[in-house]
Design a protein around this motif. Sequence first.
Motif, PDB file in Angstrom:
ATOM      1  N   GLY A  26      38.806  22.451 -25.840  1.00  8.44           N
ATOM      2  CA  GLY A  26      39.424  23.775 -25.830  1.00  8.44           C
ATOM      3  C   GLY A  26      38.410  24.895 -25.784  1.00  8.44           C
ATOM      4  O   GLY A  26      38.770  26.080 -25.792  1.00  8.44           O
ATOM      5  N   ASP A  27      37.123  24.539 -25.707  1.00  7.81           N
ATOM      6  CA  ASP A  27      36.049  25.530 -25.715  1.00  7.81           C
ATOM      7  C   ASP A  27      35.760  26.026 -24.295  1.00  7.81           C
ATOM      8  O   ASP A  27      35.678  25.231 -23.350  1.00  7.81           O
ATOM      9  CB  ASP A  27      34.774  24.936 -26.307  1.00  7.81           C
ATOM     10  N   THR A  28      35.565  27.324 -24.174  1.00 11.89           N
ATOM     11  CA  THR A  28      35.222  27.908 -22.881  1.00 11.89           C
ATOM     12  C   THR A  28      33.770  27.617 -22.544  1.00 11.89           C
ATOM     13  O   THR A  28      32.893  27.700 -23.405  1.00 11.89           O
ATOM     14  CB  THR A  28      35.446  29.427 -22.912  1.00 11.89           C
ATOM     15  N   ALA A  29      33.523  27.266 -21.285  1.00  9.43           N
ATOM     16  CA  ALA A  29      32.156  26.979 -20.844  1.00  9.43           C
ATOM     17  C   ALA A  29      31.313  28.252 -20.909  1.00  9.43           C
ATOM     18  O   ALA A  29      31.786  29.345 -20.570  1.00  9.43           O
ATOM     19  CB  ALA A  29      32.169  26.422 -19.430  1.00  9.43           C
ATOM     20  N   SER A  30      30.079  28.101 -21.346  1.00  9.99           N
ATOM     21  CA  SER A  30      29.179  29.256 -21.428  1.00  9.99           C
ATOM     22  C   SER A  30      28.567  29.524 -20.064  1.00  9.99           C
ATOM     23  O   SER A  30      28.164  28.600 -19.353  1.00  9.99           O
ATOM     24  CB  SER A  30      28.084  29.002 -22.463  1.00  9.99           C
ATOM     25  N   LYS A  31      28.461  30.794 -19.705  1.00 12.38           N
ATOM     26  CA  LYS A  31      27.947  31.185 -18.397  1.00 12.38           C
ATOM     27  C   LYS A  31      26.427  31.240 -18.400  1.00 12.38           C
ATOM     28  O   LYS A  31      25.811  31.720 -19.352  1.00 12.38           O
ATOM     29  CB  LYS A  31      28.516  32.552 -17.995  1.00 12.38           C
ATOM     30  N   ASN A  32      25.829  30.752 -17.343  1.00 13.11           N
ATOM     31  CA  ASN A  32      24.388  30.864 -17.139  1.00 13.11           C
ATOM     32  C   ASN A  32      24.052  32.328 -16.851  1.00 13.11           C
ATOM     33  O   ASN A  32      24.524  32.907 -15.872  1.00 13.11           O
ATOM     34  CB  ASN A  32      23.970  29.959 -15.971  1.00 13.11           C
ATOM     35  N   VAL A  33      23.214  32.943 -17.689  1.00 15.62           N
ATOM     36  CA  VAL A  33      22.915  34.377 -17.541  1.00 15.62           C
ATOM     37  C   VAL A  33      22.148  34.660 -16.249  1.00 15.62           C
ATOM     38  O   VAL A  33      22.098  35.808 -15.799  1.00 15.62           O
ATOM     39  CB  VAL A  33      22.123  34.903 -18.759  1.00 15.62           C
ATOM     40  N   ASN A  34      21.566  33.635 -15.656  1.00 14.94           N
ATOM     41  CA  ASN A  34      20.804  33.830 -14.424  1.00 14.94           C
ATOM     42  C   ASN A  34      21.649  33.596 -13.170  1.00 14.94           C
ATOM     43  O   ASN A  34      21.132  33.686 -12.049  1.00 14.94           O
ATOM     44  CB  ASN A  34      19.591  32.884 -14.396  1.00 14.94           C
ATOM     45  N   PHE A  35      22.923  33.319 -13.348  1.00 14.05           N
ATOM     46  CA  PHE A  35      23.795  33.023 -12.209  1.00 14.05           C
ATOM     47  C   PHE A  35      23.787  34.171 -11.202  1.00 14.05           C
ATOM     48  O   PHE A  35      23.946  35.327 -11.561  1.00 14.05           O
ATOM     49  CB  PHE A  35      25.218  32.768 -12.702  1.00 14.05           C
ATOM     50  N   ARG A  36      23.568  33.830  -9.917  1.00 15.35           N
ATOM     51  CA  ARG A  36      23.515  34.752  -8.787  1.00 15.35           C
ATOM     52  C   ARG A  36      22.269  35.638  -8.786  1.00 15.35           C
ATOM     53  O   ARG A  36      22.142  36.517  -7.943  1.00 15.35           O
ATOM     54  CB  ARG A  36      24.772  35.630  -8.712  1.00 15.35           C
ATOM     55  N   ASN A  37      21.346  35.399  -9.699  1.00 14.08           N
ATOM     56  CA  ASN A  37      20.091  36.149  -9.671  1.00 14.08           C
ATOM     57  C   ASN A  37      19.107  35.481  -8.701  1.00 14.08           C
ATOM     58  O   ASN A  37      19.213  34.302  -8.396  1.00 14.08           O
ATOM     59  CB  ASN A  37      19.466  36.220 -11.066  1.00 14.08           C
ATOM     60  N   LEU A  38      18.152  36.255  -8.280  1.00 12.67           N
ATOM     61  CA  LEU A  38      17.164  35.812  -7.298  1.00 12.67           C
ATOM     62  C   LEU A  38      16.348  34.626  -7.807  1.00 12.67           C
ATOM     63  O   LEU A  38      15.908  34.613  -8.950  1.00 12.67           O
ATOM     64  CB  LEU A  38      16.229  36.982  -6.979  1.00 12.67           C
TER      65      LEU A  38
END
Length: 275
Positions: free
Chosen positions: A246-258
């Motif tokens: 039931g836990d939301t996946a944590s987002k990669n803070v570097n997603f879509r960065n160069l």
Amino acid sequence: KDQVDQADMAADDMLKAELEEKLTGLQSRLDMFRKIRNFDKPRRNYDALQVTLKKRYSKDFFVQASYTYSKTEGNYPGLFSPDTGQLDPNITSQYDLIELLANRDGRLPHDRPHVIKVDGYYIFDLKEAGQVTVGARLRAQSGVPIGALGRHAVYGYNESFILPRGSFGRTDLLAFADLHVGYGRKLAKDMTLEVFFDIFNVLNRQTEWSVDTGYTYDPVNPIVGGTKEDLPYLKRLNRSTIAETGDTASKNVNFRNLTSRMNPLYGRLGIQLRF
């Protein structure tokens, strides 16, 4: 006699156990081959239309230009997997598990719909003093598709296609120019020595070449046919049971960065002997 009978029974039990083990193995292989029939057939299609113009204004002046519109579509990028960097021809992970096939259909990683090329050169004939060649090359091409990938519980990072290919648009348009200057002089009737200097990316453009497509480091299942609006509800998987939590996946803070740029301005000095 009783001992002989017991020995025969033990041998029969061992043989029966071996046969049952082989039968179980064969049944497992048969089940695997049956499941493979449900896998999507690999598809990679490249369709293109190209227009080319050539013009020789004189013996010493030539220009060529072309425009290509193309589509590279399918669900299989080829022997190399650009999404994970896996270079294992014919044994990449894509067709190991059926859950790895979801959302893979679409514009493939090397799809660049628009490509423009312009090349030209001019030769300054200095007679007995030799000749100077000046050339230029111009390029412009579309960026590549950006997806959203996640970790698979067993196979690891960027193996799970959370959303369909290209859900986050494309990388930036690439445009650059190169120059060439060369001086050549005949040493004999059929022998010419040339010294040349090439300058690449003369405008020093450092456009993004690739971006981080890993949306999360958590193990997740694909959202089949999903959109960007579904990502906040993406659930993390339990690493042990591989069941959705039931836990939301944590987002990669570097997603879509160069992650990489075009090479900056650089040069090359060379010498060649033609005969």
